[in-house]
Design an enzyme around this catalytic site. Sequence first.
Site, PDB file in Angstrom:
ATOM      1  N   GLY A 187       0.814  -1.210   0.000  1.00  0.00           N
ATOM      2  CA  GLY A 187       0.000   0.000   0.000  1.00  0.00           C
ATOM      3  C   GLY A 187       0.843   1.254   0.000  1.00  0.00           C
ATOM      4  CE  LYS A 211       4.691   5.209   6.580  1.00  0.00           C
ATOM      5  NZ  LYS A 211       3.813   5.781   7.644  1.00  0.00           N
ATOM      6  CG  ASP A 317      -4.238   9.997   9.886  1.00  0.00           C
ATOM      7  OD1 ASP A 317      -5.388  10.402   9.591  1.00  0.00           O
ATOM      8  OD2 ASP A 317      -3.421   9.608   9.035  1.00  0.00           O
TER       9      ASP A 317
END
Length: 504
Positions: A187, A211, A317
Amino acid sequence: MPHSLENAKGLRILNLTMNKLSGAIPDTVGSISGLEQLYLAHNNLSGEIPAVIQNLTLLSKMDLSFNNLQGEVPKGGVFRNLTDLSIAGNVNLCGGIPQLHLTPCPVDNKGNHKKEWSKSLTVSLTTIGGILLFVSVIVLIQLSCEKNTERQKGQVPPALIEETYQKVSYYALSRGTNDFSESNLLGKGRYGVVYKCTFSGGHASTFMAVKVFNLQQLGSYRSFEAECEALSRARHRCLIKIITCCSSINPRGQEFKALVFEFMPNGSLDVWLHQRPENCVSKSTLSLSQRLNIAVDIVDAIDYLHNHCNPQIIHCDLKPSNILLAEDMSARVGDFGISKVLSENKFNTIQNSNSTIGIRGSIGYVAPEYGEGSTVSTTGDLYSLGILLLEMFTGIRPTDEMFRDSLDLHKFTEEALNERTLDIADSTIWLHIESKDSITMGRIKDCLVSIFRLAISCSKQHPRDRMTISDAAVEMHTIRESYLMFFNELDKTPLPLICKSYHS
């Protein structure tokens, strides 16, 4: 740090972040005339900040945060602009420009007598040093015993103040992701891309999520630091676990930063709520009991960050794509890229991402007061949590096209509460309900009404009207236990789902 740095002619960027450096910053750094960026954060550097650094006319970025620096902060050059300078985590610094809000440096009014007084003080300290050392050892032993007693009582131990992870090489990550190929892409997020990485050892292979930060994106450096800072301080079963990190140079000579996390085989909650059949192996969906379990995990994680983590952490978030699901479908809250860590002294806040970038959060989930310039607070997370819970049990995104003018997901649910509760519930929930008799449907309606009321209370327009996270955690556990008491055998067991989509 070696004094030979003055010989590094032509050096523009010097990044020694997280390298366990100790000692003083050498004055020779001020001799690198062409230096444009200097990063020395997360080391054990001590002593004063060399005043000669302010003479570097080309220096536009400097990060000295989280060291043991002390003394007066210079006021010239790069030290004049807050957006170019980061010195957080050095509690013994003083002075500097007023915008830093540091304590004034002590003024020496004794002139030439200072040296004589210092010598006398040195002799006195030497005399009592042994006594102080002996007393310190006794105190440390006593504190250690008290901490062990607290752990035995089930109390949450204090979070680690700082932790440096053992680094993994760029080549190990490149090999494990097949040179960061599209086939391993999980992603994309605001500041980076997530890949599935395979680490081979012995006869078994271990899967991790890597990441990789896009350092060309404004704010990516701070996002990297924010995740390291938040996740090194927090320890909870419902938070994504950071395994290691990589701060290196790629074969093209470009700076490379990445974080390695535990791999979540069932992807993100967003995929399960809004999955597209063509992307999934099966068409399994979440049952009501599974949603309740996931909701409890999320609420417990936020309760921990706000009330039991030291220092306090605000996520900023919360949304389905940042909730990841393990093999057993337990939830992990992830992506702390714009989180905010609060010190015990609220005036000495460690701000991990630049507040000037914009509103903290994602459209549809961000608290209304943030758009009006309010500072980040725990009540902002409560609003996002409320919207997230509404989305989990209605299956409707807060950004859906149906919401126009003044209508939003909060008002939509509030208006439908009681009379149309079963109508607005996610239709895929009913795929797991075998019996739809009046008693069963009545119990389900009671459960959904309780959930919606909780979510509505969390997502009130005004922060002062929102439920506290402590009360929300108690209420969420009560709702789940009440449901499971009557419907333990009601839900079907869904097939495992492995989707190609994964959000960072």
